[in-house]
Motif scaffolding. Structure first.
Motif, PDB file in Angstrom:
ATOM      1  N   UNK A 262      43.089  36.600  37.512  1.00  0.00           N
ATOM      2  CA  UNK A 262      41.642  36.408  37.596  1.00  0.00           C
ATOM      3  C   UNK A 262      40.990  37.754  37.877  1.00  0.00           C
ATOM      4  N   UNK A 263      39.932  38.065  37.144  1.00  0.00           N
ATOM      5  CA  UNK A 263      39.143  39.268  37.452  1.00  0.00           C
ATOM      6  C   UNK A 263      38.300  39.037  38.695  1.00  0.00           C
ATOM      7  N   UNK A 264      37.508  37.950  38.694  1.00  0.00           N
ATOM      8  CA  UNK A 264      36.661  37.610  39.837  1.00  0.00           C
ATOM      9  C   UNK A 264      36.013  36.264  39.564  1.00  0.00           C
ATOM     10  N   UNK A 265      35.363  35.722  40.585  1.00  0.00           N
ATOM     11  CA  UNK A 265      34.606  34.491  40.454  1.00  0.00           C
ATOM     12  C   UNK A 265      33.444  34.535  41.429  1.00  0.00           C
ATOM     13  N   UNK A 266      32.387  33.757  41.141  1.00  0.00           N
ATOM     14  CA  UNK A 266      31.241  33.720  42.054  1.00  0.00           C
ATOM     15  C   UNK A 266      30.429  32.451  41.819  1.00  0.00           C
ATOM     16  N   UNK A 267      29.632  32.107  42.817  1.00  0.00           N
ATOM     17  CA  UNK A 267      28.706  30.971  42.719  1.00  0.00           C
ATOM     18  C   UNK A 267      27.384  31.475  42.148  1.00  0.00           C
ATOM     19  N   UNK A 274      31.233  30.643  38.199  1.00  0.00           N
ATOM     20  CA  UNK A 274      31.619  31.510  37.086  1.00  0.00           C
ATOM     21  C   UNK A 274      32.950  32.186  37.427  1.00  0.00           C
ATOM     22  N   UNK A 275      33.918  32.077  36.504  1.00  0.00           N
ATOM     23  CA  UNK A 275      35.251  32.642  36.715  1.00  0.00           C
ATOM     24  C   UNK A 275      35.610  33.511  35.512  1.00  0.00           C
ATOM     25  N   UNK A 276      35.901  34.797  35.753  1.00  0.00           N
ATOM     26  CA  UNK A 276      36.345  35.711  34.698  1.00  0.00           C
ATOM     27  C   UNK A 276      37.869  35.852  34.778  1.00  0.00           C
ATOM     28  N   UNK A 277      38.547  35.693  33.633  1.00  0.00           N
ATOM     29  CA  UNK A 277      40.009  35.717  33.606  1.00  0.00           C
ATOM     30  C   UNK A 277      40.500  36.471  32.375  1.00  0.00           C
ATOM     31  N   UNK A 278      41.771  36.914  32.441  1.00  0.00           N
ATOM     32  CA  UNK A 278      42.474  37.400  31.250  1.00  0.00           C
ATOM     33  C   UNK A 278      43.300  36.219  30.735  1.00  0.00           C
ATOM     34  N   UNK A 279      42.924  35.692  29.578  1.00  0.00           N
ATOM     35  CA  UNK A 279      43.418  34.404  29.089  1.00  0.00           C
ATOM     36  C   UNK A 279      44.380  34.579  27.914  1.00  0.00           C
TER      37      UNK A 279
END
Length: 432
Positions: A262-267, A274-279
Protein backbone atom coordinates in the motif's frame (compact mmCIF):
# COMPACT_ATOMS: atom_id res chain seq x y z
CA UNK A 1 22.49 -24.04 -13.08
CA UNK A 2 22.24 -21.45 -10.29
CA UNK A 3 18.66 -20.46 -9.43
CA UNK A 4 17.78 -16.94 -10.59
CA UNK A 5 17.15 -15.80 -7.01
CA UNK A 6 20.74 -16.75 -6.12
CA UNK A 7 22.44 -15.19 -9.18
CA UNK A 8 23.55 -11.68 -10.16
CA UNK A 9 22.75 -9.11 -7.49
CA UNK A 10 20.28 -11.53 -5.92
CA UNK A 11 23.25 -13.64 -4.86
CA UNK A 12 23.98 -13.43 -1.13
CA UNK A 13 27.10 -11.80 0.26
CA UNK A 14 29.20 -14.00 2.50
CA UNK A 15 30.84 -11.56 4.91
CA UNK A 16 29.75 -9.18 7.64
CA UNK A 17 31.70 -5.96 7.07
CA UNK A 18 32.42 -2.85 9.09
CA UNK A 19 33.92 0.20 7.39
CA UNK A 20 34.45 3.77 8.61
CA UNK A 21 34.79 7.21 6.96
CA UNK A 22 33.20 6.21 3.67
CA UNK A 23 34.10 8.15 0.51
CA UNK A 24 31.39 10.49 -0.76
CA UNK A 25 30.69 12.14 -4.09
CA UNK A 26 28.67 15.33 -3.59
CA UNK A 27 27.61 16.74 -0.23
CA UNK A 28 25.66 14.91 2.46
CA UNK A 29 23.04 17.28 3.91
CA UNK A 30 24.09 18.17 7.48
CA UNK A 31 20.50 17.65 8.64
CA UNK A 32 20.88 13.90 8.07
CA UNK A 33 21.97 12.49 11.40
CA UNK A 34 21.02 8.88 11.91
CA UNK A 35 21.00 5.45 10.25
CA UNK A 36 19.72 4.32 6.90
CA UNK A 37 18.83 0.65 7.43
CA UNK A 38 17.53 -1.86 4.91
CA UNK A 39 16.62 -5.53 5.31
CA UNK A 40 16.67 -8.34 2.78
CA UNK A 41 17.13 -12.10 2.28
CA UNK A 42 20.74 -13.30 2.40
CA UNK A 43 20.90 -17.08 3.00
CA UNK A 44 23.82 -17.86 5.30
CA UNK A 45 24.42 -21.19 3.56
CA UNK A 46 24.20 -19.47 0.13
CA UNK A 47 21.14 -21.59 -0.75
CA UNK A 48 17.37 -21.29 -0.41
CA UNK A 49 14.31 -22.65 -2.17
CA UNK A 50 12.88 -19.21 -2.91
CA UNK A 51 14.10 -15.63 -2.73
CA UNK A 52 11.65 -14.91 0.10
CA UNK A 53 13.20 -17.65 2.29
CA UNK A 54 16.75 -16.29 2.77
CA UNK A 55 18.07 -15.32 6.22
CA UNK A 56 17.61 -11.64 7.02
CA UNK A 57 20.58 -9.29 6.71
CA UNK A 58 20.50 -5.61 7.70
CA UNK A 59 22.69 -3.16 5.77
CA UNK A 60 23.22 0.14 7.58
CA UNK A 61 24.98 3.43 6.82
CA UNK A 62 25.53 5.97 9.59
CA UNK A 63 25.34 9.64 8.49
CA UNK A 64 26.32 12.43 10.86
CA UNK A 65 27.41 16.05 10.48
CA UNK A 66 27.71 15.85 6.71
CA UNK A 67 29.86 12.71 6.85
CA UNK A 68 29.31 9.04 6.09
CA UNK A 69 30.58 7.73 9.41
CA UNK A 70 30.28 4.01 8.83
CA UNK A 71 28.75 1.04 7.03
CA UNK A 72 27.97 -2.35 8.50
CA UNK A 73 25.97 -5.41 7.49
CA UNK A 74 24.80 -8.05 9.94
CA UNK A 75 22.70 -11.18 9.75
CA UNK A 76 19.66 -11.22 12.01
CA UNK A 77 20.50 -14.15 14.24
CA UNK A 78 17.12 -15.82 14.50
CA UNK A 79 16.58 -19.26 15.97
CA UNK A 80 16.14 -20.49 12.40
CA UNK A 81 19.64 -19.30 11.55
CA UNK A 82 21.42 -20.32 14.76
CA UNK A 83 19.48 -23.46 15.75
CA UNK A 84 17.65 -24.60 12.62
CA UNK A 85 14.26 -23.90 14.20
CA UNK A 86 11.21 -24.59 12.01
CA UNK A 87 7.84 -22.87 11.91
CA UNK A 88 6.01 -26.08 12.90
CA UNK A 89 7.37 -29.10 14.74
CA UNK A 90 6.40 -32.72 14.04
CA UNK A 91 3.29 -32.35 16.24
CA UNK A 92 2.12 -29.25 14.38
CA UNK A 93 3.02 -26.81 17.15
CA UNK A 94 4.07 -23.39 15.92
CA UNK A 95 7.36 -21.79 16.94
CA UNK A 96 6.85 -18.05 16.57
CA UNK A 97 10.58 -17.40 16.93
CA UNK A 98 11.29 -19.43 13.78
CA UNK A 99 11.60 -17.25 10.69
CA UNK A 100 14.19 -15.39 8.66
CA UNK A 101 13.38 -11.82 9.86
CA UNK A 102 14.28 -10.69 6.35
CA UNK A 103 11.64 -8.22 5.17
CA UNK A 104 11.64 -4.88 7.02
CA UNK A 105 13.32 -2.95 9.81
CA UNK A 106 11.38 -0.36 11.82
CA UNK A 107 11.71 1.60 15.02
CA UNK A 108 8.97 2.12 17.61
CA UNK A 109 9.06 3.14 21.27
CA UNK A 110 12.85 3.04 21.29
CA UNK A 111 13.15 -0.47 19.84
CA UNK A 112 14.60 -1.37 16.44
CA UNK A 113 12.81 -4.43 15.07
CA UNK A 114 13.61 -6.73 12.14
CA UNK A 115 10.40 -8.14 10.70
CA UNK A 116 9.01 -10.97 8.63
CA UNK A 117 5.30 -11.72 8.49
CA UNK A 118 5.60 -15.38 9.50
CA UNK A 119 7.23 -14.90 12.93
CA UNK A 120 7.82 -12.60 15.87
CA UNK A 121 10.00 -9.54 15.35
CA UNK A 122 13.65 -9.60 16.37
CA UNK A 123 15.08 -6.70 18.33
CA UNK A 124 18.42 -5.21 17.25
CA UNK A 125 21.00 -3.03 18.96
CA UNK A 126 22.29 0.23 17.51
CA UNK A 127 25.25 -1.77 16.19
CA UNK A 128 22.82 -4.14 14.41
CA UNK A 129 23.58 -7.03 16.72
CA UNK A 130 20.62 -9.29 17.50
CA UNK A 131 19.13 -9.08 20.99
CA UNK A 132 16.51 -11.76 20.38
CA UNK A 133 12.82 -12.26 19.57
CA UNK A 134 10.43 -9.60 20.86
CA UNK A 135 6.85 -10.48 21.90
CA UNK A 136 5.74 -7.25 23.60
CA UNK A 137 6.37 -8.56 27.07
CA UNK A 138 4.66 -11.89 26.44
CA UNK A 139 1.45 -10.29 25.10
CA UNK A 140 1.90 -11.05 21.39
CA UNK A 141 0.76 -14.58 20.52
CA UNK A 142 0.76 -14.35 16.72
CA UNK A 143 3.29 -13.51 14.07
CA UNK A 144 3.68 -9.82 13.19
CA UNK A 145 3.31 -8.27 9.76
CA UNK A 146 6.38 -6.77 8.13
CA UNK A 147 4.34 -3.63 7.42
CA UNK A 148 3.14 -2.08 10.69
CA UNK A 149 1.83 1.49 10.55
CA UNK A 150 2.62 4.23 13.06
CA UNK A 151 -0.18 6.76 13.50
CA UNK A 152 1.40 10.23 13.29
CA UNK A 153 -1.25 11.69 15.62
CA UNK A 154 -1.29 9.15 18.48
CA UNK A 155 2.07 7.42 18.03
CA UNK A 156 0.26 4.06 18.16
CA UNK A 157 1.67 1.13 16.21
CA UNK A 158 -1.01 -0.74 14.28
CA UNK A 159 -0.26 -4.18 12.87
CA UNK A 160 -1.64 -7.68 12.36
CA UNK A 161 -0.56 -11.29 12.29
CA UNK A 162 -1.87 -14.10 10.14
CA UNK A 163 -1.81 -17.83 10.61
CA UNK A 164 -1.39 -20.78 8.31
CA UNK A 165 -2.86 -23.79 10.11
CA UNK A 166 -4.38 -21.94 13.09
CA UNK A 167 -8.16 -21.37 13.21
CA UNK A 168 -7.72 -17.59 13.67
CA UNK A 169 -6.25 -16.75 10.28
CA UNK A 170 -6.00 -13.00 10.92
CA UNK A 171 -5.56 -10.98 14.14
CA UNK A 172 -5.41 -7.19 14.44
CA UNK A 173 -3.11 -5.62 17.06
CA UNK A 174 -2.44 -2.13 18.40
CA UNK A 175 0.44 -0.98 20.59
CA UNK A 176 0.55 2.38 22.32
CA UNK A 177 3.18 5.03 21.76
CA UNK A 178 4.96 3.61 24.82
CA UNK A 179 5.29 0.21 23.11
CA UNK A 180 2.74 -1.59 25.31
CA UNK A 181 0.45 -3.96 23.39
CA UNK A 182 -3.06 -2.65 24.11
CA UNK A 183 -5.33 -4.56 21.76
CA UNK A 184 -5.55 -7.92 19.99
CA UNK A 185 -8.69 -9.09 18.23
CA UNK A 186 -9.42 -11.76 15.62
CA UNK A 187 -10.72 -10.78 12.19
CA UNK A 188 -12.82 -13.48 10.58
CA UNK A 189 -11.75 -14.48 7.06
CA UNK A 190 -12.74 -17.62 5.12
CA UNK A 191 -9.24 -19.05 4.69
CA UNK A 192 -5.48 -18.67 5.16
CA UNK A 193 -4.68 -16.02 2.56
CA UNK A 194 -1.35 -14.24 2.28
CA UNK A 195 -1.93 -10.83 3.88
CA UNK A 196 1.29 -8.92 3.32
CA UNK A 197 0.15 -5.35 3.98
CA UNK A 198 -2.86 -3.31 5.07
CA UNK A 199 -3.91 0.34 5.24
CA UNK A 200 -4.43 2.82 8.05
CA UNK A 201 -6.33 6.12 8.01
CA UNK A 202 -7.09 8.61 10.75
CA UNK A 203 -10.39 6.82 11.36
CA UNK A 204 -10.12 3.33 9.88
CA UNK A 205 -8.09 0.16 9.44
CA UNK A 206 -8.41 -1.48 6.02
CA UNK A 207 -7.58 -5.18 5.55
CA UNK A 208 -7.05 -6.88 2.18
CA UNK A 209 -8.44 -10.43 1.82
CA UNK A 210 -7.21 -11.44 -1.63
CA UNK A 211 -7.17 -14.77 -3.53
CA UNK A 212 -3.61 -15.96 -2.81
CA UNK A 213 -4.18 -18.93 -0.49
CA UNK A 214 -1.87 -21.12 1.61
CA UNK A 215 -1.18 -24.57 0.13
CA UNK A 216 -0.03 -27.21 2.63
CA UNK A 217 1.27 -29.60 -0.05
CA UNK A 218 3.46 -26.86 -1.52
CA UNK A 219 4.67 -25.97 1.98
CA UNK A 220 5.71 -29.57 2.62
CA UNK A 221 7.93 -29.52 -0.47
CA UNK A 222 9.95 -26.56 0.89
CA UNK A 223 10.96 -25.62 -2.65
CA UNK A 224 8.65 -22.75 -3.46
CA UNK A 225 6.29 -20.19 -1.98
CA UNK A 226 3.47 -22.24 -0.39
CA UNK A 227 0.68 -20.12 -1.89
CA UNK A 228 -1.36 -20.26 -5.07
CA UNK A 229 -3.94 -18.16 -6.88
CA UNK A 230 -7.51 -19.35 -6.19
CA UNK A 231 -10.17 -18.24 -8.70
CA UNK A 232 -12.92 -19.31 -6.31
CA UNK A 233 -11.82 -17.30 -3.27
CA UNK A 234 -12.81 -13.79 -4.33
CA UNK A 235 -11.31 -10.47 -3.28
CA UNK A 236 -12.50 -7.90 -0.77
CA UNK A 237 -11.52 -5.07 1.54
CA UNK A 238 -12.39 -5.11 5.25
CA UNK A 239 -12.98 -1.78 7.00
CA UNK A 240 -12.78 -1.43 10.79
CA UNK A 241 -13.45 1.82 12.64
CA UNK A 242 -10.51 2.79 14.84
CA UNK A 243 -12.86 4.23 17.48
CA UNK A 244 -14.62 0.83 17.72
CA UNK A 245 -11.73 -1.66 17.46
CA UNK A 246 -13.80 -4.60 18.70
CA UNK A 247 -16.67 -3.71 16.37
CA UNK A 248 -17.79 -5.18 13.08
CA UNK A 249 -15.40 -5.39 10.13
CA UNK A 250 -17.40 -4.38 7.03
CA UNK A 251 -16.38 -6.16 3.83
CA UNK A 252 -16.49 -4.69 0.33
CA UNK A 253 -16.02 -6.81 -2.80
CA UNK A 254 -13.43 -5.77 -5.38
CA UNK A 255 -12.15 -7.24 -8.66
CA UNK A 256 -9.75 -10.16 -8.10
CA UNK A 257 -6.14 -8.99 -7.85
CA UNK A 258 -3.15 -9.10 -5.52
CA UNK A 259 -1.39 -6.32 -3.63
CA UNK A 260 1.87 -6.64 -1.76
CA UNK A 261 2.19 -2.96 -0.86
CA UNK A 262 0.00 0.00 0.00
CA UNK A 263 1.27 3.49 -0.82
CA UNK A 264 -1.10 5.24 1.61
CA UNK A 265 -4.74 5.68 2.57
CA UNK A 266 -6.85 8.50 4.00
CA UNK A 267 -10.39 9.54 4.91
CA UNK A 268 -11.73 11.95 2.30
CA UNK A 269 -13.97 14.90 3.26
CA UNK A 270 -16.94 13.29 1.46
CA UNK A 271 -16.83 10.28 3.80
CA UNK A 272 -15.10 7.90 1.41
CA UNK A 273 -11.86 6.06 2.16
CA UNK A 274 -9.13 6.40 -0.48
CA UNK A 275 -6.44 3.70 -0.75
CA UNK A 276 -3.47 3.87 -3.15
CA UNK A 277 -1.82 0.51 -3.94
CA UNK A 278 0.57 -1.21 -6.34
CA UNK A 279 -1.81 -3.75 -7.89
CA UNK A 280 -1.07 -7.03 -9.68
CA UNK A 281 -3.81 -8.57 -11.88
CA UNK A 282 -3.03 -11.92 -10.24
CA UNK A 283 -0.22 -13.75 -8.43
CA UNK A 284 1.20 -17.30 -8.49
CA UNK A 285 -1.36 -18.97 -10.75
CA UNK A 286 -0.62 -22.69 -11.10
CA UNK A 287 -0.43 -24.05 -14.65
CA UNK A 288 0.65 -27.32 -16.23
CA UNK A 289 4.11 -25.76 -16.61
CA UNK A 290 4.30 -24.70 -12.95
CA UNK A 291 3.78 -21.30 -11.33
CA UNK A 292 3.09 -18.59 -13.90
CA UNK A 293 5.20 -15.43 -13.55
CA UNK A 294 3.10 -12.45 -12.44
CA UNK A 295 2.38 -9.45 -14.60
CA UNK A 296 3.78 -6.13 -13.42
CA UNK A 297 2.27 -4.10 -10.60
CA UNK A 298 1.07 -0.58 -11.39
CA UNK A 299 -0.46 2.21 -9.31
CA UNK A 300 -4.20 1.98 -8.63
CA UNK A 301 -6.62 3.67 -6.27
CA UNK A 302 -9.60 2.17 -4.46
CA UNK A 303 -12.27 4.57 -3.20
CA UNK A 304 -14.45 2.88 -0.60
CA UNK A 305 -17.91 4.39 -0.07
CA UNK A 306 -19.21 3.06 3.28
CA UNK A 307 -22.66 4.56 2.72
CA UNK A 308 -23.25 3.11 -0.73
CA UNK A 309 -21.36 -0.10 0.12
CA UNK A 310 -19.24 0.14 -3.04
CA UNK A 311 -15.62 0.46 -4.12
CA UNK A 312 -14.56 2.50 -7.15
CA UNK A 313 -11.39 1.04 -8.71
CA UNK A 314 -9.16 3.13 -10.97
CA UNK A 315 -5.75 2.61 -12.56
CA UNK A 316 -3.63 5.76 -12.16
CA UNK A 317 -0.54 4.87 -14.20
CA UNK A 318 0.83 2.17 -16.49
CA UNK A 319 4.48 2.33 -15.41
CA UNK A 320 5.51 -0.92 -13.66
CA UNK A 321 7.04 -0.64 -10.22
CA UNK A 322 6.96 -1.63 -6.58
CA UNK A 323 7.99 -0.51 -3.08
CA UNK A 324 5.70 2.55 -2.82
CA UNK A 325 6.55 4.99 -0.03
CA UNK A 326 5.54 8.38 1.37
CA UNK A 327 6.76 10.67 4.13
CA UNK A 328 5.75 8.28 6.92
CA UNK A 329 4.82 11.24 9.15
CA UNK A 330 1.71 11.55 6.91
CA UNK A 331 0.64 7.90 7.22
CA UNK A 332 -3.16 7.71 7.12
CA UNK A 333 -3.54 11.33 6.03
CA UNK A 334 -3.87 12.84 2.57
CA UNK A 335 -0.48 13.33 0.95
CA UNK A 336 0.55 15.41 -2.04
CA UNK A 337 3.30 13.05 -3.20
CA UNK A 338 4.38 9.43 -3.13
CA UNK A 339 7.07 7.48 -4.91
CA UNK A 340 7.86 3.98 -6.10
CA UNK A 341 10.81 2.06 -7.52
CA UNK A 342 11.01 1.07 -11.19
CA UNK A 343 13.53 -1.19 -12.89
CA UNK A 344 16.30 1.43 -13.12
CA UNK A 345 14.49 4.45 -11.75
CA UNK A 346 12.53 6.12 -9.00
CA UNK A 347 9.18 7.70 -9.87
CA UNK A 348 7.62 10.48 -7.77
CA UNK A 349 3.89 11.01 -8.21
CA UNK A 350 1.95 14.19 -7.63
CA UNK A 351 -1.19 12.55 -6.27
CA UNK A 352 -3.21 15.74 -6.82
CA UNK A 353 -2.46 16.36 -10.50
CA UNK A 354 -1.33 12.91 -11.59
CA UNK A 355 1.99 14.25 -12.87
CA UNK A 356 5.14 12.17 -12.37
CA UNK A 357 8.87 12.88 -12.19
CA UNK A 358 11.49 10.21 -12.82
CA UNK A 359 15.09 9.79 -11.75
CA UNK A 360 16.80 7.39 -14.16
CA UNK A 361 19.93 5.75 -12.73
CA UNK A 362 21.03 4.32 -16.07
CA UNK A 363 20.99 0.80 -17.55
CA UNK A 364 23.67 -0.65 -15.26
CA UNK A 365 22.56 0.96 -11.99
CA UNK A 366 19.58 -0.54 -10.19
CA UNK A 367 17.95 1.08 -7.14
CA UNK A 368 16.10 -0.60 -4.32
CA UNK A 369 13.29 0.80 -2.24
CA UNK A 370 13.80 4.47 -1.35
CA UNK A 371 12.95 5.75 2.15
CA UNK A 372 12.07 9.39 2.85
CA UNK A 373 14.29 11.36 5.23
CA UNK A 374 12.77 14.70 6.32
CA UNK A 375 14.65 17.99 6.21
CA UNK A 376 12.69 19.55 9.06
CA UNK A 377 9.70 19.01 11.36
CA UNK A 378 7.02 19.82 8.75
CA UNK A 379 5.25 16.56 7.89
CA UNK A 380 4.92 16.41 4.12
CA UNK A 381 7.63 19.04 3.78
CA UNK A 382 11.02 18.88 2.05
CA UNK A 383 13.44 16.02 2.41
CA UNK A 384 15.51 13.42 0.65
CA UNK A 385 15.07 9.94 -0.75
CA UNK A 386 17.71 7.39 0.29
CA UNK A 387 18.28 4.15 -1.58
CA UNK A 388 20.97 1.56 -2.17
CA UNK A 389 21.97 1.39 -5.85
CA UNK A 390 23.82 -1.57 -7.36
CA UNK A 391 26.29 -0.93 -10.19
CA UNK A 392 26.54 -3.98 -12.43
CA UNK A 393 29.77 -2.73 -14.04
CA UNK A 394 31.68 -2.63 -10.75
CA UNK A 395 29.66 -5.15 -8.68
CA UNK A 396 29.61 -2.56 -5.89
CA UNK A 397 26.80 -0.59 -4.30
CA UNK A 398 26.27 3.01 -3.24
CA UNK A 399 23.90 4.80 -0.92
CA UNK A 400 22.37 7.53 -3.08
CA UNK A 401 20.72 10.65 -1.62
CA UNK A 402 18.23 12.48 -3.87
CA UNK A 403 16.29 15.70 -3.34
CA UNK A 404 12.68 14.49 -3.07
CA UNK A 405 11.36 17.79 -4.49
CA UNK A 406 13.76 17.74 -7.46
CA UNK A 407 13.91 14.05 -8.27
CA UNK A 408 15.10 14.55 -11.83
CA UNK A 409 18.26 16.32 -10.68
CA UNK A 410 21.64 14.71 -10.10
CA UNK A 411 22.11 13.02 -6.71
CA UNK A 412 22.79 15.31 -3.78
CA UNK A 413 25.31 12.77 -2.48
CA UNK A 414 26.56 9.30 -3.32
CA UNK A 415 28.15 7.28 -0.51
CA UNK A 416 30.47 4.61 -1.89
CA UNK A 417 30.19 1.36 0.06
CA UNK A 418 32.94 -1.21 0.62
CA UNK A 419 31.00 -4.02 -1.03
CA UNK A 420 27.76 -5.10 -2.65
CA UNK A 421 24.28 -4.77 -1.18
CA UNK A 422 22.14 -7.53 -2.73
CA UNK A 423 18.61 -6.94 -3.95
CA UNK A 424 16.43 -6.72 -0.86
CA UNK A 425 13.14 -5.55 0.52
CA UNK A 426 12.39 -2.67 2.89
CA UNK A 427 14.12 -0.21 5.14
CA UNK A 428 13.90 3.14 6.89
CA UNK A 429 15.75 6.30 7.70
CA UNK A 430 16.04 6.21 11.49
CA UNK A 431 16.93 9.70 12.65
CA UNK A 432 18.70 10.33 15.94
Amino acid sequence: MTASHLAGNYAPVTEELTAHDLPVTGTIPPELNGWYLRNGPNPADAASGHWFFGDGMIHGVRLEGGRAISYRNRWVRTTSLTDGARTYDAEGRRDLTAGPANTHVVRHAGRTLALVETALPYELTCALDTKGPYDFGGRLHTAMTAHPKTCPTTGELHFFGYGLLEPDHLTYHRAGADGELELSRPVEVPGPTMVHDFALTAGHVVFMDLPVVFDLDMAMSGRTMPYHWDDGYGARLGVLRRDDPHGTVRWFDIAPCYVFHVLNAYDAPDGTIVVHVMRYPEMWRQTSQGTAPPEDAVLWTWTVDPVAGTVREEQLDDRPGEFPRIDDRRTGLAVAHGHMTGENSLVRYDLTTGAATTHDFGPDRTPGEAAFAPADDRAGGPGWLLTYVHDATTERSDLVVLDADDLGAAPVATVHLPGRVPVGFHGNWIAD
